[in-house]
Structures are given as C-alpha cells and as structure tokens.
Design a protein around this motif. Structure first.
Motif, PDB file in Angstrom:
ATOM      1  N   GLY A  60      -4.119   0.865  -8.403  1.00  0.00           N
ATOM      2  CA  GLY A  60      -3.196   1.124  -7.308  1.00  0.00           C
ATOM      3  C   GLY A  60      -3.858   1.694  -6.076  1.00  0.00           C
ATOM      4  N   LEU A  61      -4.619   2.776  -6.222  1.00  0.00           N
ATOM      5  CA  LEU A  61      -5.279   3.388  -5.075  1.00  0.00           C
ATOM      6  C   LEU A  61      -6.416   2.514  -4.562  1.00  0.00           C
ATOM      7  N   TYR A  62      -7.075   1.793  -5.458  1.00  0.00           N
ATOM      8  CA  TYR A  62      -8.104   0.843  -5.028  1.00  0.00           C
ATOM      9  C   TYR A  62      -7.501  -0.204  -4.090  1.00  0.00           C
ATOM     10  N   VAL A  63      -6.335  -0.717  -4.447  1.00  0.00           N
ATOM     11  CA  VAL A  63      -5.652  -1.705  -3.611  1.00  0.00           C
ATOM     12  C   VAL A  63      -5.260  -1.082  -2.272  1.00  0.00           C
TER      13      VAL A  63
ATOM     14  N   ALA B   3       0.819  -1.202   0.000  1.00  0.00           N
ATOM     15  CA  ALA B   3       0.000   0.000   0.000  1.00  0.00           C
ATOM     16  C   ALA B   3       0.858   1.260   0.000  1.00  0.00           C
ATOM     17  N   VAL B   4       1.886   1.309   0.892  1.00  0.00           N
ATOM     18  CA  VAL B   4       2.749   2.487   0.957  1.00  0.00           C
ATOM     19  C   VAL B   4       3.558   2.630  -0.328  1.00  0.00           C
ATOM     20  N   ASP B   5       4.057   1.527  -0.872  1.00  0.00           N
ATOM     21  CA  ASP B   5       4.797   1.572  -2.139  1.00  0.00           C
ATOM     22  C   ASP B   5       3.941   2.199  -3.232  1.00  0.00           C
ATOM     23  N   ASN B   6       2.659   1.813  -3.299  1.00  0.00           N
ATOM     24  CA  ASN B   6       1.781   2.358  -4.337  1.00  0.00           C
ATOM     25  C   ASN B   6       1.635   3.870  -4.197  1.00  0.00           C
TER      26      ASN B   6
END
Length: 635
Positions: A596-599, A534-537
C-alpha cells in the motif's frame, strides 16, 4: 615394456578413488600417476603429470568438474578428460562435452565397463601393453658385421639383454659407423618400422634429413673420450609425429677404444609440450582476472602474484611479494591465528577450502571462496602452498537478495490469502442469506426486513471495495515494477479529490468519521484515479492501524500542494521509519501486503512529487504526507 597410458583420478570420495585406482592398476592397461579430491588439485596434477587420461568428478567442493575442466585442458592440452559422475542428466553430459570432455561416464556402470571405455579412448594412440607388448622381441643379428665385432658385441649385449628388451624407452646397439645391430620393442614402436627393417639400417635415415647430427655425434665419440653425446631430431612414424632425444654412449675395451655404440632413444615430445604448457600455464595464470592465483612459501609468505590477485586484492606484485598472507584476513581472524591454522589444515589434509571475509589493500572487505593446496616437489619435499581466491561478494549478495525476495513472496502470498479470506467469507455469507432468507424451515416465505437487507448489501459493498483495492494495489505494484504504469492527467479540484476519497473510505467502514480540511481550494493536474488510490491507501491505513479521530488535510505550499493524513495513534516504530515505503515492508504478519505505502510513493513520484512520513504533523501528530506539483507531471 612399452609405457602404459597414464591416468589421474580426481574425485572427492577417497574410497571411490581407491577402488577405481586399484581396478585400473589391476587391469595392466593403465598406470595411475596421481589422485586428487577437488578441481584445484585436478589442475595441479594435470600440470605436473600431463596424463593421457583424467577421470574427473563433476561435483566437488571449491571447484567442481565443470568449472575446472577448461583449466585442466589449458595446462595439459593433450589430456583426454572423462567426466565421471553420479549425475545422469543429459544436459550435464552435453555441457561437459562442450567444455572439452571426450566422454561422460556414470558412476553406476561396472568398473569393467569403465576400463573398457577408457581402453577404447586410447586404442588409436596408446602403445600396446601387457603380454602382447612384452612378447615383442627383436633378436636378429646383422650378417654383414665382421665376426670379430659381432663376438665383442655379444659379450656385452648379454649383460644388457633383459633390461634392453623390456625397457620403456627405445634402445639400440650400433656399429661405430651408425648401423643398427639390434633394436628393442620400444624403439620399434617409436619409429614405426618392423624390427627386421631396422637391423642393418643406418640410424641417420631415421633422423628425417638430420643425419649430420648423427655424424657429428659419432665423430665426437671416435675422436675423443666423450662419455656420451646427446642430440634431438624429429620423428615421423605412422602413429606419431614428434621429437626424439638420442643419447649415444660408447662401449670401450680395456684400452679405451670404442667397440660399439649403445643408443637410448626417448620420445621427448611430451616433455617439450610440458615446457610449452608451462609457458601456457604461466600465460593463463597471468591472464586470469576472476581468480587470484599465487604461491606461498612454506612460512606463508607470498612468493608469486598474478593480475587476478592484483585485481581482487588491490596489491601490486612489488607491494605484496615477501609479505605474510595474513594481511588478507580481517584483524579478528589474525588475532586468533586463523591464517596459520588454514596452512596447517592444508598441510595435513593436502587442500583446505573455505568461504569467509577477506580484506583488500584499501581496507574494504569482500566475501571470498578460497582453496589452499600444499605443494611438493618430485622428491616429496614440501615447497609451499598454491592459493586460489575468488571474489564471491556479488554472488553472496545475489543469494541474499534471492532469499529476501522469496521471503517477500511468501509473505505476499500469505497476506493476500489472509486479505482475501474475510471479504470472501462475507460475500459467501451474504449470498447465502439473500438466497435462503426468504424461507422458513417448512419452505414458507418469511422475508428479510428492510434493515436486514440493507446491512447485507452494505457488507457486500464493503467487501467488494476491499477486494477491488487489493487488486488495484497488486496491479499497480506490478505495473510499477515492469515500468508500465501510465498516468492520464487532467485538471482536478483538490477539495473534490480529498472529499471523494474520504467518502469512499467512510462508506466502506460505516461508523468511521474522517475530518477533511482544505484551506483554500487548488486546481492541480493529476491522474484522478491514481491520486484517489494513493489517498485511499493512506486513509485505509489510518482506519485499520491507527486511532480516531482521523484527519485529511490539503493545503497550498510554495512548490505545489501537500496532502496530509493523521490519526491519534502512536505512529511508526523507529525501525520502520526509513523503510516503510519500500516494497513488501510491513509491521508484522497481519499488517497487510506491504504494498500500500509502496504504491503511494510510486504514484507520488510519477506525478513529480514525493511521499513521506513525518513524526510531527500539522496538529503535532504523526502523519503521512504527499507533496505534489500543481502543473502536469513531466515524463
């Protein structure tokens, strides 16, 4: 002449209806009693005519053949429906038979074949037609009738001989005591006895133990001046069981004395069945809740109301009957006279269909599929309109969702291909350099220096990480959608988790610098791999779509911890703020997969937290934040 089997032809092509009707009529075997262009008309024609056969097109506007077939059989149970279609799919034929069709005929067959198929269907129950039926004549006389009565009978029978023998209903001449002197072919067929057995037979034998009805009728004729007497009795022949209606008319001399009896015998089984079917039809209309079925008078006022109409439109019968049907239309349609225009089209074309917005009693709107059919009585007088409305709101929403899903799928495939193209090209180029970089044009080794090799390996590593991140997002999104994403929580240092993400992203992008700030370290229970994803995205989005400097912060809050990622960019466009965490939402054709943000949000929620976008972060810049509890997530 014996009545021919009746046929109704229903097809949305007027030209085809005309050709088929002409061929059926020319065959001399059938009588076409009605034509229609859609399923609504099919139901009305079946109800009105109770035909022997109905040729029903499978594909038509408003109600197609498969939709209206059960309704046709409900209002006319004895009708044999033949599905007549341009489609040859085996599944369609099987479905038509499951719904009650007796045959399935493709439009490609010659018309003579169609006629033969229809003749075969009614062969066991249809009366004989054409020359064979017209050739049936019964001309024997009763030997034991007095000569005086016979002479009087002959004087009157001559005048009726032609119409008598060719009549479509049963006819007989009888003595005053009820003995049959002469019977026409129609009566022979109706009662199922040869003509020679009928002559001299007491008609009471044919009433199936209801001879008292005949005796009472004859008594009324001989003891009064009654012009006719009517009674019904059951009939049971080899080919038919039903009800006959007998009308006895006395033939009198100049003094008013009866000479003999003229009897008309008509099979009213269909008529009685029609009355029963009308009751069934009323019950059907009353039971249907998926369709609003009601009548309008010639002015457009509601004249009847079924439970389906109440269910769909919200009005009780006592609230709407007598009011103009324009109340069902939006105000903008009322102002331009759209309801009245629809009635004009129905009157001119016979039926008018459309889809559009309609209004319920409470003011809410629904998407409707509507058919308005002009209704006429037996004399051709316009009596009003039949209106059928179906609520298609859910279907329309489903179609819209399907359209959006297809667009999202198309975007995902295009973006995924785009995202794969760059790392694939980097890997292919790097492999080529490593493979061929040690040789010159003459095959002599020249070698890559240490710096060049490091650059190639760095490019390979960055591309591999990019592919892994894409695959990880696709896999996570799939697991979330199928509710199969599981966490493996453990105790993690917030400072260590954030520093690890910053290092991974900086390693992938080389020159990028990410400032990590953690006020005081916090131990929290999370799945370290999912939190890192999540942080990587969020950091990848800042690197690819934002502007440096990029900041990654972590801090303790009253409810847990907050992770914040910000950059010096202008932030999201206003129209994206409320939807940015939704699946497949993106800022443009090159903005990424929209996953990405959905994940990020789904990972936060699985941990019992939430992800959000804030226009004014810690340092006054737009930022994405993840709020998480400190303890283990509850499931």
């Amino acid at each position: 002449m014996t009545a021919r089997p009746t046929v109704v032809v229903v097809d949305d092509s007027p030209e085809l209806r005309a050709v088929v009707t002409a061929r059926l009529q020319a065959s001399g075997l059938f009588e076409v009693v009605g034509q229609g262009g859609d399923g609504g008309e099919a139901m009305m024609l079946a109800h009105a005519h109770q035909p022997t056969l109905m040729l029903l097109d499978a594909s038509m506007p408003v109600l197609d053949g498969l939709e209206c077939l059960p309704l046709v059989l409900a209002v006319s149970p004895e009708t044999q429906v033949v599905m007549y279609t341009g489609f040859g799919a085996r599944g369609l034929a099987e479905r038509a038979r499951q719904l009650g069709a007796v045959d399935f005929v493709e439009k490609s067959v010659p018309l003579d074949v169609l006629v033969d198929r229809l003749r075969a269907l009614v062969a066991t129950s249809a009366p004989r037609v054409g020359r064979e039926a017209r050739a049936l004549r019964v001309a024997s006389e009763q030997d034991d009738v007095a000569v005086r009565d016979q002479q009087l009978l002959d004087e009157h029978l001559e005048r009726y001989r032609e119409v008598f023998d060719q009549a479509a209903i049963g006819m007989a001449t009888m003595t005053l005591n009820g003995s049959i002197v002469r019977a026409n072919p129609a009566l022979v067929h109706l009662v199922g006895l040869p003509a020679e057995e009928l002559v001299g037979l007491d008609y009471g034998v044919l009433t199936r133990q209801h001879g008292d009805l005949l005796d009472q009728a004859l008594a009324r004729i001989t003891t009064s001046e009654a012009d006719s007497v009517v009674f019904d009795h059951p009939i049971e022949a080899r080919h038919h069981t039903g009800t006959a209606r007998v009308t006895l008319t006395p033939i009198r001399d100049s003094g008013g004395e009866p000479l003999y009896i003229f009897a008309q015998v008509q099979d009213v089984t269909t008529e009685l069945a029609l009355r029963r079917s009308e009751d069934v039809f009323r019950l059907l209309v009353s039971a249907v809740e998926d369709y609003a079925i009601f009548m309008l008078d010639v002015a457009g006022n509601v004249a009847s109301w079924n439970p389906g109409a109440e269910h769909i439109k919200g009005y009780r019968a006592d609230e709407i009957v007598g009011r103009h049907f324009r109340v069902f239309y939006p105000e903008e349609d009322q102002l331009v006279g759209h309801p009245e225009h629809n009635l004009e089209l129905a009157l001119r074309e016979g039926v008018h269909t459309e889809e559009g917005w309609r209004v319920r009693r409470d003011g809410s709107r629904f998407w409707a599929r509507v058919a308005i059919t002009a209704v006429y009585d037996d004399t051709g007088l316009h009596r009003g309109y039949a209106k059928v409305t179906r609520d298609q709101t859910e279907q329309r929403e489903y179609e819209e969702q399907l359209r959006v899903a297809l667009e999202q799928q198309s975007h995902l495939l295009a973006v995924t291909a785009h995202e794969l193209r760059t790392p694939a090209a980097v890997i292919a180029g790097a492999v080529g350099m490593l493979r061929d970089g040690d040789r010159d044009e003459e095959g002599l080794g020249v070698g890559l220096d240490q710096e060049q090799r490091a650059q190639v390996l760095e490019a390979l590593s960055s591309s591999a990480q990019r592919l892994q991140r894409l695959l990880s997002d696709l896999g996570t999104a799939s697991d979330v959608q199928s509710e199969e994403l599981e966490l493996e929580p453990e105790q993690v240092s917030l400072r260590h988790a954030l520093r690890s993400s910053a290092d991974r992203v900086m390693a992938a992008h080389g020159s990028e610098r990410i400032r990590v700030q953690v006020g005081s370290d916090v131990e929290l229970v999370v799945d370290p791999a999912r939190l890192g994803q999540a942080v990587d995205n969020l950091l990848e989005n800042a690197v690819r779509h934002g502007r440096p400097p990029i900041a990654l912060r972590g801090e303790r809050t009253a409810d847990g911890v907050r992770i914040e990622v910000s950059d010096a960019g202008h932030g999201l466009e206003p129209e994206l703020v409320d939807r940015v965490f939704d699946r497949f939402v993106h800022a443009g054709a090159t903005a990424g997969t929209g996953l990405g943000l959905y994940v990020v949000r789904e990972i936060a929620r699985l941990h019992g937290g939430e992800a959000a976008y804030v226009a004014d972060g810690t340092d006054g810049r737009p930022a994405f934040v993840i709020d998480l509890p400190v303890g283990a997530p509850e499931h």
